[in-house]
Design an enzyme around this catalytic site. Structure first.
Site, short mmCIF file in Angstrom:
data_model
loop_
_atom_site.label_atom_id
_atom_site.label_comp_id
_atom_site.label_asym_id
_atom_site.label_seq_id
_atom_site.Cartn_x
_atom_site.Cartn_y
_atom_site.Cartn_z
N HIS A 82 -3.87 0.75 0.62
CA HIS A 82 -4.97 1.35 0.25
C HIS A 82 -5.49 0.70 -0.85
O HIS A 82 -4.82 0.34 -1.86
CB HIS A 82 -4.69 2.78 0.35
CG HIS A 82 -3.59 3.29 -0.70
ND1 HIS A 82 -2.45 3.36 -0.30
CD2 HIS A 82 -3.89 3.56 -2.04
CE1 HIS A 82 -1.78 3.65 -1.50
NE2 HIS A 82 -2.42 3.87 -2.23
N HIS B 219 -7.92 1.72 -3.91
CA HIS B 219 -8.72 3.08 -4.72
C HIS B 219 -10.07 2.48 -5.19
O HIS B 219 -9.95 1.29 -5.78
CB HIS B 219 -7.96 3.49 -5.93
CG HIS B 219 -6.62 3.96 -5.70
ND1 HIS B 219 -6.37 5.32 -5.60
CD2 HIS B 219 -5.09 3.31 -5.37
CE1 HIS B 219 -5.02 5.60 -5.38
NE2 HIS B 219 -4.50 4.20 -5.28
#
Ligand code: AMP
Ligand code: ZN
Length: 133
Positions: free
Chosen positions: A100, A102
């Site tokens: 992921h 951010h």
């Protein structure tokens, strides 16, 4: 839950999320413990744990979406700048083992802290409505 992976469960719709963007390759949604207002996570729909085990084409596709979502956030939050953060391994603070990125919006005059705060659910819902692409 597939793989015991919370982000795969979000992709599968088994866990709700404050969705901002979705296409065939990625999903973007608000982080429920944001550093700042509008903190978004962009993930590939296919599971990999981090940068190093992600196929180059998949990684390129995700990074292109990070750019697209960040541009949209900058204009519509709006924010003055943003940080991209991508943690690999527990030693680096990675808590969810699904790749992921951010996107952490920054607002002029606010302290440049890398610290999470428990999100307010109604505020997150309102933000997701505002940001949805
Ligand atoms: P990292 O430290 O890079 O592994 O970050 C994982 C992030 O995922 C943290 O900032 C968490 O707040 C966030 N997170 C965990 N569970 C959820 C969830 N169900 N929905 C949205 N964000 C989540
Ligand atoms: Zn996963």
């Amino acid at each position: 839950m597939k793989n015991d992976c919370i982000f795969c469960a979000i992709v599968a719709g088994e866990i709700p999320s404050f969705k901002v963007y979705e296409d065939d390759f990625v999903l973007a949604y608000l982080d429920i413990n944001p550093f700042t207002k509008g903190h978004v996570l962009v993930i590939p729909k296919t599971h990999s744990t981090g940068l190093l085990d992600t196929d180059d084409d998949a990684l390129a596709a995700v990074v292109m979406r990070v750019k697209k979502v960040a541009a949209h956030m900058k204009a519509s939050l709006p924010c003055d700048g943003f940080n991209i953060l991508q943690n690999n391994g527990e030693a680096a603070g990675q808590t969810v083992k699904h790749l992921h990125f951010h996107i952490i919006p920054r607002y002029a005059g606010e302290p440049l802290a890398f610290e999470s705060h428990k999100g307010d659910m109604s505020e997150l819902a309102a933000l997701a409505n505002r940001l949805r692409m």
